[in-house]
Design a protein around this motif. Structure first.
Motif, PDB file in Angstrom:
ATOM      1  N   SER A 108       0.885  -0.935  -0.002  1.00 19.91           N
ATOM      2  CA  SER A 108      -0.194   0.183  -0.017  1.00 19.91           C
ATOM      3  C   SER A 108       0.713   1.609  -0.293  1.00 19.91           C
ATOM      4  O   SER A 108       0.186   2.333  -0.124  1.00 19.91           O
ATOM      5  CB  SER A 108      -0.907   0.272   1.189  1.00 19.91           C
ATOM      6  OG  SER A 108      -0.476  -0.229   2.396  1.00 19.91           O
ATOM      7  N   SER A 109       1.956   1.061   0.397  1.00 15.29           N
ATOM      8  CA  SER A 109       3.041   2.442   0.658  1.00 15.29           C
ATOM      9  C   SER A 109       4.423   2.521   0.696  1.00 15.29           C
ATOM     10  O   SER A 109       5.051   0.613   1.017  1.00 15.29           O
ATOM     11  CB  SER A 109       2.522   3.504   1.380  1.00 15.29           C
ATOM     12  OG  SER A 109       3.111   2.555   3.173  1.00 15.29           O
ATOM     13  N   GLY A 125       3.601   0.588  -3.248  1.00 17.25           N
ATOM     14  CA  GLY A 125       4.738   0.470  -2.954  1.00 17.25           C
ATOM     15  C   GLY A 125       5.017  -0.915  -3.309  1.00 17.25           C
ATOM     16  O   GLY A 125       3.753  -1.347  -3.535  1.00 17.25           O
ATOM     17  N   GLN A 180      -3.828   0.972  -9.057  1.00 15.48           N
ATOM     18  CA  GLN A 180      -3.289   1.726  -8.894  1.00 15.48           C
ATOM     19  C   GLN A 180      -1.706   0.822  -9.536  1.00 15.48           C
ATOM     20  O   GLN A 180      -0.602   1.667 -10.202  1.00 15.48           O
ATOM     21  CB  GLN A 180      -2.428   2.083  -7.036  1.00 15.48           C
ATOM     22  CG  GLN A 180      -3.101   2.580  -6.840  1.00 15.48           C
ATOM     23  CD  GLN A 180      -2.800   4.168  -7.128  1.00 15.48           C
ATOM     24  OE1 GLN A 180      -2.243   4.816  -7.722  1.00 15.48           O
ATOM     25  NE2 GLN A 180      -4.228   5.410  -6.355  1.00 15.48           N
ATOM     26  N   PHE A 229       4.910   6.341  -4.370  1.00 13.46           N
ATOM     27  CA  PHE A 229       4.223   7.597  -4.129  1.00 13.46           C
ATOM     28  C   PHE A 229       4.681   8.286  -5.929  1.00 13.46           C
ATOM     29  O   PHE A 229       5.624   8.494  -6.431  1.00 13.46           O
ATOM     30  CB  PHE A 229       5.080   8.461  -3.346  1.00 13.46           C
ATOM     31  CG  PHE A 229       4.876   9.825  -2.373  1.00 13.46           C
ATOM     32  CD1 PHE A 229       3.675   9.795  -1.906  1.00 13.46           C
ATOM     33  CD2 PHE A 229       5.412  11.279  -2.716  1.00 13.46           C
ATOM     34  CE1 PHE A 229       2.826  10.907  -1.076  1.00 13.46           C
ATOM     35  CE2 PHE A 229       4.719  12.020  -2.687  1.00 13.46           C
ATOM     36  CZ  PHE A 229       3.564  11.986  -1.359  1.00 13.46           C
ATOM     37  N   ASP A 242      -1.011   6.797  -3.038  1.00 15.77           N
ATOM     38  CA  ASP A 242       0.155   5.669  -1.908  1.00 15.77           C
ATOM     39  C   ASP A 242      -0.037   4.723  -2.730  1.00 15.77           C
ATOM     40  O   ASP A 242      -0.640   3.759  -3.586  1.00 15.77           O
ATOM     41  CB  ASP A 242       0.061   5.247  -0.655  1.00 15.77           C
ATOM     42  CG  ASP A 242       0.393   6.674  -0.257  1.00 15.77           C
ATOM     43  OD1 ASP A 242       1.562   7.501  -0.411  1.00 15.77           O
ATOM     44  OD2 ASP A 242      -0.341   7.865   0.437  1.00 15.77           O
ATOM     45  N   SER A 298       9.126   2.560  -2.797  1.00 12.90           N
ATOM     46  CA  SER A 298       7.842   3.694  -2.869  1.00 12.90           C
ATOM     47  C   SER A 298       7.657   4.452  -4.412  1.00 12.90           C
ATOM     48  O   SER A 298       7.944   4.869  -4.889  1.00 12.90           O
ATOM     49  CB  SER A 298       8.211   4.957  -2.498  1.00 12.90           C
ATOM     50  OG  SER A 298       7.239   5.913  -2.029  1.00 12.90           O
ATOM     51  N   THR A 356       6.694   3.072   2.773  1.00 10.00           N
ATOM     52  CA  THR A 356       6.140   2.663   4.758  1.00 10.00           C
ATOM     53  C   THR A 356       6.005   1.939   4.583  1.00 10.00           C
ATOM     54  O   THR A 356       6.987   1.065   5.560  1.00 10.00           O
ATOM     55  CB  THR A 356       5.302   3.593   5.317  1.00 10.00           C
ATOM     56  OG1 THR A 356       6.102   5.923   4.736  1.00 10.00           O
ATOM     57  CG2 THR A 356       5.378   3.842   6.193  1.00 10.00           C
ATOM     58  N   ASP A 357       4.962   1.089   3.752  1.00  6.48           N
ATOM     59  CA  ASP A 357       4.182  -0.091   4.627  1.00  6.48           C
ATOM     60  C   ASP A 357       5.491  -1.394   4.096  1.00  6.48           C
ATOM     61  O   ASP A 357       5.169  -2.302   4.430  1.00  6.48           O
ATOM     62  CB  ASP A 357       2.668  -0.390   3.946  1.00  6.48           C
ATOM     63  CG  ASP A 357       2.205  -0.018   5.053  1.00  6.48           C
ATOM     64  OD1 ASP A 357       2.051   0.857   6.050  1.00  6.48           O
ATOM     65  OD2 ASP A 357       0.714   0.143   4.400  1.00  6.48           O
TER      66      ASP A 357
END
Length: 396
Positions: free
Chosen positions: A59-60, A212, A252, A200, A210, A198, A62-63
């Motif tokens: 999902s991103s 990833g 996405q 992004f 977002d 990422s 970061t994740d």
């Protein structure tokens, strides 16, 4: 006056609009929005692009980091060696799992984690107990190294991988800014145990929100991450482990598959723009005030950002803003000095190269769609700033 935004995604969208809209419509028509065919295809395509055997869409960025740490069993009592000069998520995900970020300083040329600093820390502050590398100051077990391929250039991975092998540590590559980056011909994300990317919107390969992805060459880690990204359920509604909701959206994935076909061309345009900047700044004789990015001969720099190290950084930024030129500071406060990490008990001066970089670096526009006029406006504006400063000094 020529306007030069830091990034112009509208120009990119105009190039791909005719291809993107039909795939969005296709996904909407199927109403298959979660882990559909585009996700499976994107995972395979990005894994192949990065030279890895498996891709796990998330999902991103970061994740992606969080999932990688979870797959390696990182938790309370563990410590992860990483850089203090990076985006917050690098250390934030470590702390979120109850582990401790263990900072080592950066190389001043590449801005990436210094293998020498890591080796010196291990030699001075660690010992082996029960087959594990232990930080004597905290009693924590050092479990992994997380280098960051900052700005689109690889960290010096050979010595870091050697240290990891010597001390039985895992390696998570924070490749959020580095899709297509190479180190001795090997793509970022396929060198360590897990690579984290990422998508992004501002990244070289950016989604419409977002997103990833994790890469790995370890089949067991790949399966673990696939399970963990759906709350740890396998089969559905049966949970042997606790995961999270880390799934990439089908929409996405569909957009990213269109963009992936253009990525190498966009990267080449970024590299041309970077070369043009660097040659022009050299010709303008700005070396006393400005240092251009140092691309290591060992790899492929994809220029997610074009970062200059400059004197009077904040004044230069204000000057460029007044000239309608977008800039950004990546990053103004190194992580060891962030308030939320005060419990680590670091102080100014602990990581001098990171602190110097935070005070002196500035990102200039580098996106592929920059026109010649825009590039020349940036160059002339930077040169004018330092020329005016020299005139003022001479007159005083």
């Amino acid at each position: 006056m020529t306007n030069v935004p830091l990034l112009d995604l509208k120009a990119q969208y105009a190039q791909i609009r005719a291809e993107v809209l039909p795939v969005i419509e296709e996904v909407c028509a199927t109403q298959r929005f979660i882990l559909g065919e585009h996700v499976l295809a994107l995972e395979a395509e990005v894994a192949a692009y990065c030279g890895s055997s498996a891709g796990i869409g998330v999902s991103s960025g970061t994740d992606a980091l969080l999932l990688a740490l979870m797959a390696l069993g990182v938790g309370p009592g563990d410590e992860i060696i990483t850089s203090p000069f990076t985006f917050f998520a690098t250390a934030g995900t470590i702390a979120r799992l109850g582990a401790r970020p263990l900072f080592c300083d950066i190389d001043p040329l590449s801005f990436n984690l210094s293998s020498q600093a890591v080796a010196e820390f291990i030699d001075r502050h660690c010992s082996v107990q029960g087959g594990h590398l232990i930080n004597r100051a905290t009693g924590g077990r050092i479990k992994a190294i997380m280098p960051v391929h900052l700005y689109g250039q690889s960290a010096d991975m050979d010595p870091l991988m050697a240290l990891a092998k010597q001390h039985n540590l895992k390696v998570i590559e924070d490749a959020a800014q580095a899709i297509g980056t190479e180190y001795h011909g090997v793509r970022a994300g396929s060198i360590g145990d897990i690579g984290c990317f990422s998508f992004f919107p501002s990244k070289n390969l950016g989604a419409f929100g977002d997103a990833g992805l994790c890469t790995t060459n370890d089949a067991e880690l790949a399966e673990s991450m696939r399970v963990l990204r759906v709350h740890g359920g396998k089969p559905k509604y049966f949970h042997a482990v606790i995961g999270g909701n880390f799934r990439i959206d089908e929409l996405q994935a569909a957009v990213l598959r269109v963009k992936l076909k253009y990525l190498d061309g966009w990267t080449e345009a970024r590299q041309r723009n970077a070369a043009y900047y660097s040659a022009a700044f050299a010709a303008a004789d700005l070396s006393n005030n400005l240092t251009t990015p140092q691309a290591a001969v060992r790899g492929r720099h994809i220029f997610n950002q074009y970062i200059v190290r400059v004197k009077n950084r904040d004044a230069l930024k204000d000057h460029l803003t007044a000239r309608s030129i977008g800039t950004e500071i990546y990053y103004p406060v190194p992580l060891h000095l962030q308030k939320c990490f005060s419990y680590l008990q670091h102080a100014p001066g602990d990581f001098p190269e990171s602190e110097r970089a935070a005070a002196e670096t500035l990102a200039l526009p580098i996106y592929p769609e920059l026109t010649q006029a825009q590039l020349d406006h940036v160059i002339a504006s930077v040169a004018d700033f330092y020329r005016s400063a020299a005139v003022r000094r001479a007159a005083s």
